[in-house]
Design a protein around this motif. Structure first.
Motif, PDB file in Angstrom:
ATOM      1  N   ASP A 147       0.845  -1.188   0.000  1.00  0.00           N
ATOM      2  CA  ASP A 147       0.000   0.000   0.000  1.00  0.00           C
ATOM      3  C   ASP A 147       0.886   1.245   0.000  1.00  0.00           C
ATOM      4  OD1 ASP A 147      -2.290  -1.618   0.182  1.00  0.00           O
ATOM      5  OD2 ASP A 147      -2.236  -1.581   2.377  1.00  0.00           O
ATOM      6  N   PHE A 148       0.333   2.352  -0.478  1.00  0.00           N
ATOM      7  CA  PHE A 148       1.098   3.598  -0.529  1.00  0.00           C
ATOM      8  C   PHE A 148       1.023   4.287   0.828  1.00  0.00           C
ATOM      9  CE2 PHE A 148       1.423   8.188  -1.897  1.00  0.00           C
ATOM     10  CZ  PHE A 148       2.792   8.151  -2.091  1.00  0.00           C
ATOM     11  N   LEU A 149       2.123   4.210   1.571  1.00  0.00           N
ATOM     12  CA  LEU A 149       2.210   4.750   2.928  1.00  0.00           C
ATOM     13  C   LEU A 149       3.478   5.589   3.055  1.00  0.00           C
ATOM     14  CD1 LEU A 149       1.228   1.505   4.884  1.00  0.00           C
ATOM     15  CD2 LEU A 149      -0.223   3.523   4.506  1.00  0.00           C
ATOM     16  N   PHE A 200      -2.718  11.158  -0.338  1.00  0.00           N
ATOM     17  CA  PHE A 200      -3.002   9.830  -0.888  1.00  0.00           C
ATOM     18  C   PHE A 200      -2.606   8.703   0.060  1.00  0.00           C
ATOM     19  CE2 PHE A 200      -2.287  12.646  -4.526  1.00  0.00           C
ATOM     20  CZ  PHE A 200      -3.449  12.437  -5.248  1.00  0.00           C
ATOM     21  N   HIS A 201      -1.823   9.016   1.090  1.00  0.00           N
ATOM     22  CA  HIS A 201      -1.378   7.977   2.012  1.00  0.00           C
ATOM     23  C   HIS A 201      -2.571   7.315   2.691  1.00  0.00           C
ATOM     24  CE1 HIS A 201       2.765  10.131   2.468  1.00  0.00           C
ATOM     25  NE2 HIS A 201       2.743   9.297   1.453  1.00  0.00           N
ATOM     26  N   GLY A 202      -2.550   5.988   2.738  1.00  0.00           N
ATOM     27  CA  GLY A 202      -3.608   5.253   3.403  1.00  0.00           C
ATOM     28  C   GLY A 202      -4.860   5.067   2.582  1.00  0.00           C
ATOM     29  N   VAL A 254       1.440   0.517  -4.684  1.00  0.00           N
ATOM     30  CA  VAL A 254       2.663   1.142  -5.180  1.00  0.00           C
ATOM     31  C   VAL A 254       3.143   0.432  -6.435  1.00  0.00           C
ATOM     32  CG1 VAL A 254       5.088   1.612  -4.656  1.00  0.00           C
ATOM     33  CG2 VAL A 254       3.342   1.925  -2.878  1.00  0.00           C
ATOM     34  N   LEU A 255       3.564   1.234  -7.413  1.00  0.00           N
ATOM     35  CA  LEU A 255       4.220   0.729  -8.618  1.00  0.00           C
ATOM     36  C   LEU A 255       5.626   1.291  -8.666  1.00  0.00           C
ATOM     37  CD1 LEU A 255       1.079   1.845  -9.711  1.00  0.00           C
ATOM     38  CD2 LEU A 255       1.734   0.112 -11.384  1.00  0.00           C
ATOM     39  N   ARG A 273       8.584   6.548  -6.442  1.00  0.00           N
ATOM     40  CA  ARG A 273       7.378   5.795  -6.083  1.00  0.00           C
ATOM     41  C   ARG A 273       6.186   6.315  -6.889  1.00  0.00           C
ATOM     42  NH1 ARG A 273       6.508   6.277   0.169  1.00  0.00           N
ATOM     43  NH2 ARG A 273       5.597   4.179   0.019  1.00  0.00           N
ATOM     44  N   ASN A 274       5.490   5.410  -7.525  1.00  0.00           N
ATOM     45  CA  ASN A 274       4.236   5.719  -8.206  1.00  0.00           C
ATOM     46  C   ASN A 274       3.138   4.951  -7.480  1.00  0.00           C
ATOM     47  OD1 ASN A 274       2.336   6.569 -10.065  1.00  0.00           O
ATOM     48  ND2 ASN A 274       3.100   5.337 -11.756  1.00  0.00           N
ATOM     49  N   TRP A 275       1.909   5.375  -7.643  1.00  0.00           N
ATOM     50  CA  TRP A 275       0.806   4.682  -6.978  1.00  0.00           C
ATOM     51  C   TRP A 275      -0.464   4.860  -7.785  1.00  0.00           C
ATOM     52  CZ3 TRP A 275       3.010   9.251  -5.540  1.00  0.00           C
ATOM     53  CH2 TRP A 275       2.200  10.364  -5.420  1.00  0.00           C
ATOM     54  N   ASP A 276      -1.345   3.875  -7.709  1.00  0.00           N
ATOM     55  CA  ASP A 276      -2.635   3.980  -8.388  1.00  0.00           C
ATOM     56  C   ASP A 276      -3.597   2.973  -7.785  1.00  0.00           C
ATOM     57  OD1 ASP A 276      -4.600   4.828 -10.207  1.00  0.00           O
ATOM     58  OD2 ASP A 276      -3.151   4.940 -11.850  1.00  0.00           O
TER      59      ASP A 276
END
Length: 460
Positions: free
Chosen positions: A382-384, A401-403, A408-409, A426-429
């Motif tokens: 997860d993006f943390l 966007f955290h939590g 994470v990509l 760090r990328n995230w989606d």
């Protein structure tokens, strides 16, 4: 996770002010040239159209790029009067969901081009005058680099919009290289132990990459290359999309509701052969290229089918950065040197992933290929925030966007510019997203014997 003294890549060699200014001018100009290429290849009707509810009209992205540049470089760093304060709310990404943006009173294409040009003209003057020191946002040219990265991130988003649009092909690029060597063995074992994750020394790293901290990672095995189209085709042939036991409960519910039967943009002909549509062109599926346009749930299901799992974010970064000889964490798998065409498939030089094994000079010290470029790689994390995270220079870049419902990509894609891609980036989606240029590689747990001997084994 352990927090303690870091052993990361050395602080980059300090450039003279003039050399730093020249480098900033280069990355800003490169981003603008790409923005122009992505918006000048289609007519006005295509620029103002919404090609998917997941994406903004291309003309919104263009003016938003200029607005962010105005806010940070003209008004903040330069202390100049606003160019267009009246459009700030229209181009605030947090006030208007993408699906609603076509209804806004957007600048038309000519107005948007004139606006970004006027802003950039002021920025050149500000860059010439800035000492590139002082406040943290100005030190080492951070604000200018942040804006170059922001523009390149939107350029990749616009590239994804081009993939979603219908109509004749308008983008051109030379084909991606084929493999120059066979990728063997299929996996390597990364020994357990601590390494330094994140960075406290890279001057252009963004807030979610910071600070550097020590992390303990248990021994694990990682695929040497991303999963290919050919491998993924076997998963489909073995009923991967019909077998609920391979999917998480949430993933199976999404597969059913979304009607997923193959990666996005795959098409099967009457003979049962697979083709892939890419930027308006339909071509036979290349079995040697990494699979792209799969969501997290598809990647997770494939990994279970293969008897493996997706790597965690810390596992991915250890494989990409940790040098077992020196104990240091490097900026890139191949070292601290900036990416070149010999290292990775970045910067939209090609409009597709390269065949696995195409970049032997980009290998990690432990023999892992193509961790940078080609496809963003889904991780199970997860993006943390990292321990000691501090939002900088604004909360909306990552803290908000955290939590949330984000995975994470890592690693960047063929559409990612080198300025916006590092071993720490760090990328995230959302896990359901497929329009992004995302693929994956698999990992698995190993036993004590694997850790002790660092056996090299074949994939399950």
């Amino acid at each position: 996770m352990t927090v303690g003294p870091s052993t990361e890549a050395s602080t980059p060699v300090a450039l003279s002010t003039e050399d730093l200014r020249a480098r900033l001018a280069t990355v800003l100009a490169r981003a603008r040239a790409r923005s122009a290429a992505l918006t000048e290849c289609v007519d006005e009707s295509e620029l103002v159209a919404q090609h998917s509810p997941l994406m903004s009209p291309l003309v919104w992205d263009l003016a938003h790029i200029g607005n962010q540049e105005e806010l940070w470089l003209v008004r903040d760093v330069g202390g100049r009067e606003p160019v267009r304060r009246d459009i700030d709310e229209i181009y605030d990404a947090f006030k208007h969901p993408r699906a609603d943006r076509p209804t806004l009173p957007l600048l038309n294409p000519d107005e948007a081009r004139g606006y970004v040009t006027e802003v950039r003209d002021k920025v050149w003057d500000i860059l010439d005058r800035s000492p590139l020191t002082g406040r943290p946002v100005e030190r080492d040219g951070f604000a200018f680099a942040m804006i170059a990265q922001h523009e390149q991130q939107h350029d990749e988003t616009m590239l994804a919009t081009h993939q979603l649009r219908s109509g004749p092909a308008v983008l051109r690029a030379v084909p991606a290289p084929d493999p120059v060597r066979a990728v063997t063995p299929a996996e390597v074992v990364i020994p357990g132990g601590e390494f330094t994750m994140g960075t406290s020394t890279d001057p252009w790293a963004l807030d979610n990459e910071r600070p550097a901290h020590r992390v303990h990672v248990a021994a694990f095995a990682l695929d040497v290359a991303p999963v290919t189209n050919g491998q993924y085709r076997e998963f489909i042939a073995d009923g991967g999309y019909e077998r609920a036991e391979l999917w998480s409960e949430r993933g199976w519910a999404h597969r059913q509701s979304a009607g997923l039967t193959a990666p996005q943009f795959w098409e099967r002909d009457g003979a049962g052969d697979w083709w892939r549509r890419s930027f308006g062109l339909l071509a036979p599926l290349n079995p040697n290229q990494p699979v792209v346009h799969v969501c997290y749930f598809e990647a997770q299901a494939y990994a279970r089918w293969a008897g493996k799992r997706l790597p965690t974010e810390s596992e991915w970064e250890k494989a990409a950065r940790w040098d077992p000889t020196t104990g240091r964490s490097r900026r890139y798998p191949w070292g601290d040197e900036e990416p070149g065409a010999e290292h990775a498939n970045l910067g939209q030089r090609h409009l597709e992933p390269a065949g696995v094994g195409a970049y032997p000079r980009g290998r990690s010290p432990q023999g892992v290929d193509q961790l940078i470029g080609d496809v963003w790689e889904w991780t199970s994390s997860d993006f943390l925030p990292y321990p000691g995270f501090a939002a900088f220079p604004y909360r909306e870049y990552s803290e908000v966007f955290h939590g949330g419902d984000y995975k994470v990509l890592r690693g960047g894609s063929f559409g990612t510019d080198p300025v916006a891609c590092r071993g720490t980036f760090r990328n995230w989606d959302h896990p359901i997203r497929r329009q992004i240029f995302a693929g994956f590689r698999c990992a698995r747990d190993v036993g004590a014997r694997d850790d002790r001997t660092r056996d090299v084994t074949e994939s399950a």
